[in-house]
Design an enzyme around this catalytic site. Structure first.
Site, PDB file in Angstrom:
ATOM      1  N   HIS A  94       1.004  -1.102  -0.124  1.00 40.36           N
ATOM      2  CA  HIS A  94      -0.078   0.068  -0.042  1.00 40.36           C
ATOM      3  C   HIS A  94       0.756   1.293   0.063  1.00 40.36           C
ATOM      4  CE1 HIS A  94      -4.100   1.039  -0.054  1.00 40.36           C
ATOM      5  NE2 HIS A  94      -4.254   1.405   1.125  1.00 40.36           N
TER       6      HIS A  94
ATOM      7  N   ASN B 274      -6.589   7.544   4.060  1.00 41.85           N
ATOM      8  CA  ASN B 274      -7.862   7.855   3.843  1.00 41.85           C
ATOM      9  C   ASN B 274      -8.220   9.123   3.651  1.00 41.85           C
ATOM     10  OD1 ASN B 274      -8.104   5.137   4.070  1.00 41.85           O
ATOM     11  ND2 ASN B 274      -9.408   4.946   5.713  1.00 41.85           N
TER      12      ASN B 274
ATOM     13  N   ASN C  84      -8.942   3.783  -1.321  1.00 40.94           N
ATOM     14  CA  ASN C  84      -9.723   4.862  -0.353  1.00 40.94           C
ATOM     15  C   ASN C  84      -8.714   6.106  -0.453  1.00 40.94           C
ATOM     16  OD1 ASN C  84     -11.553   3.285   0.930  1.00 40.94           O
ATOM     17  ND2 ASN C  84     -10.085   2.457   2.406  1.00 40.94           N
TER      18      ASN C  84
ATOM     19  N   ASP D 204      -1.013   2.223  -5.454  1.00 40.28           N
ATOM     20  CA  ASP D 204      -0.864   1.000  -5.636  1.00 40.28           C
ATOM     21  C   ASP D 204      -2.236   0.630  -6.395  1.00 40.28           C
ATOM     22  OD1 ASP D 204      -2.078   1.416  -2.899  1.00 40.28           O
ATOM     23  OD2 ASP D 204      -2.537  -0.350  -2.941  1.00 40.28           O
TER      24      ASP D 204
END
Length: 209
Positions: free
Chosen positions: A42, A88, A134, A113
């Site tokens: 991530h 987020n 997100n 990613d």
């Protein structure tokens, strides 16, 4: 007198300011801060910028809403940002630095990613959906548009049902670790191409390679 003040060598001041604005770029790598996330899939956005930092020999410094560093490429200024807001809330940092540095949306590139692409696949796009990511979802909501440049780094989808979070927050396997250096070098080339040659030329030259 008014005409003289607002022109420089016969060119309207506003036009000169706009030309300067178009020479400034913002490249944002999405990720999560902290050592626990450093080597996770991530965090490839951070990893790409860290590699670029090594090649261009600049440093990142802590600043508002993230770590920032900058370099020059063929007469253009490139500001690199690793948001400290966690994934987020990435849009907040993107918007702040765009406004602070007066950077046009067309000159922004978001690195993320992507589980919808096989590992190591590199793809640049000018618009699109958030794809369930997100970070991209927050950028889109904050900027109120899906038409921004994004650089998607494929991480694959080798996970079972309900294991997506564990996968993207997991570390690279041995095979991926061996392949990463070449993919990171290519990623740095893509960023420089975006800055100098533009998004369309970069898409034509690098997508899928």
């Amino acid at each position: 007198m008014f005409k003289f003040i607002n022109t420089i060598f016969g060119k309207p001041k506003q036009i000169l300011q706009e030309k300067d604005r178009m020479k400034k770029f913002l490249v944002v790598g999405l990720g999560n801060i902290g050592p626990d996330y450093e080597e996770t899939r991530h965090n490839i956005g951070f990893k790409v910028l860290d590699h670029l930092c090594e090649e261009e020999q600049f440093t990142f410094e802590s600043a508002k809403l993230g770590a920032v560093g900058s370099f020059k490429h063929k007469g253009k200024s490139v500001l690199c940002l690793k948001p400290s807001t966690y994934m987020n809330l990435s849009g907040k940092a993107v918007k702040y630095w765009m406004e602070k540095e007066n950077i046009a949306l067309d000159n922004v590139l978001i690195i993320t990613d992507d589980i919808n692409l096989p590992f190591g696949t590199l793809r640049v796009k000018t618009k699109g959906s958030d794809g369930g990511h997100n970070g991209l979802k927050d950028v889109q909501n904050t900027l109120q548009t899906s038409q921004y440049n994004r650089f998607r780094f494929g991480v694959g989808a080798d996970f079972g049902k309900g294991r997506q979070v564990d996968y993207v927050l997991g570390t690279w396997n041995d095979e991926e670790q061996k392949a990463l250096p070449e993919r990171l070098k290519k990623s740095a080339d893509i960023i420089r191409s975006f800055v100098f040659a533009g998004i369309k030329n970069t898409m034509n030259q690098y997508n899928g390679k």
